[in-house]
Design a protein around this motif. Structure first.
Motif: not given
Length: 120
Positions: A62-87
């Motif tokens: 879950x850490x990459x999703x939280x980092x993605x949100x904290x970076x100001x993205x509208x969703x936690x799955x908007x970042x490459x690290x989050x997508x890698x976890x989902x894959x």
């Protein structure tokens, strides 16, 4: 908002919020008297955490999703690290499905055999 208010709005317990905090996922501010104080951004983070836990991700995942949100993205799955976890998680689920399919086929075979050679 205080920890009890956040817990109520997020549909979790204060104990779980402290657990998330201990793992570095939630970051409260502290009031002068030491109370935890949360803003709306932390509510989004907690909701994201709860949703990801519900689909089987662990706290480390879950850490990459939280980092993605904290970076100001509208969703936690908007970042490459989050997508890698989902894959990776999807591949794990596909492997489990394949394994369960093999078990199911074996059970069907055994059941068919048991029915055709039933003792009299």
């Amino acid at each position: 908002m205080l920890i009890g208010e956040l817990a109520e709005q997020a549909g979790t317990s204060t104990r779980m919020l402290r657990y998330y905090e201990a793992h570095g996922l939630v970051r409260p501010e502290r009031t002068a008297n030491g109370y935890r104080c949360y803003d709306e951004a932390e509510l989004r983070v907690v909701r994201e955490i709860r949703g990801l836990l519900a689909v089987g991700l662990g706290l480390d995942d879950i850490r990459p999703f939280v980092a993605c949100l904290r970076a100001g993205n509208p969703s936690g799955d908007a970042c490459p690290d989050s997508v890698a976890v989902l894959r990776r998680k999807l591949a794990e689920v596909d492997d489990y499905i394949d394994q369960l399919g093999a078990v199911r086929r074996q059970l069907q075979t055994q059941l068919a055999h048991a029915i055709t050679v039933r003792p009299r």
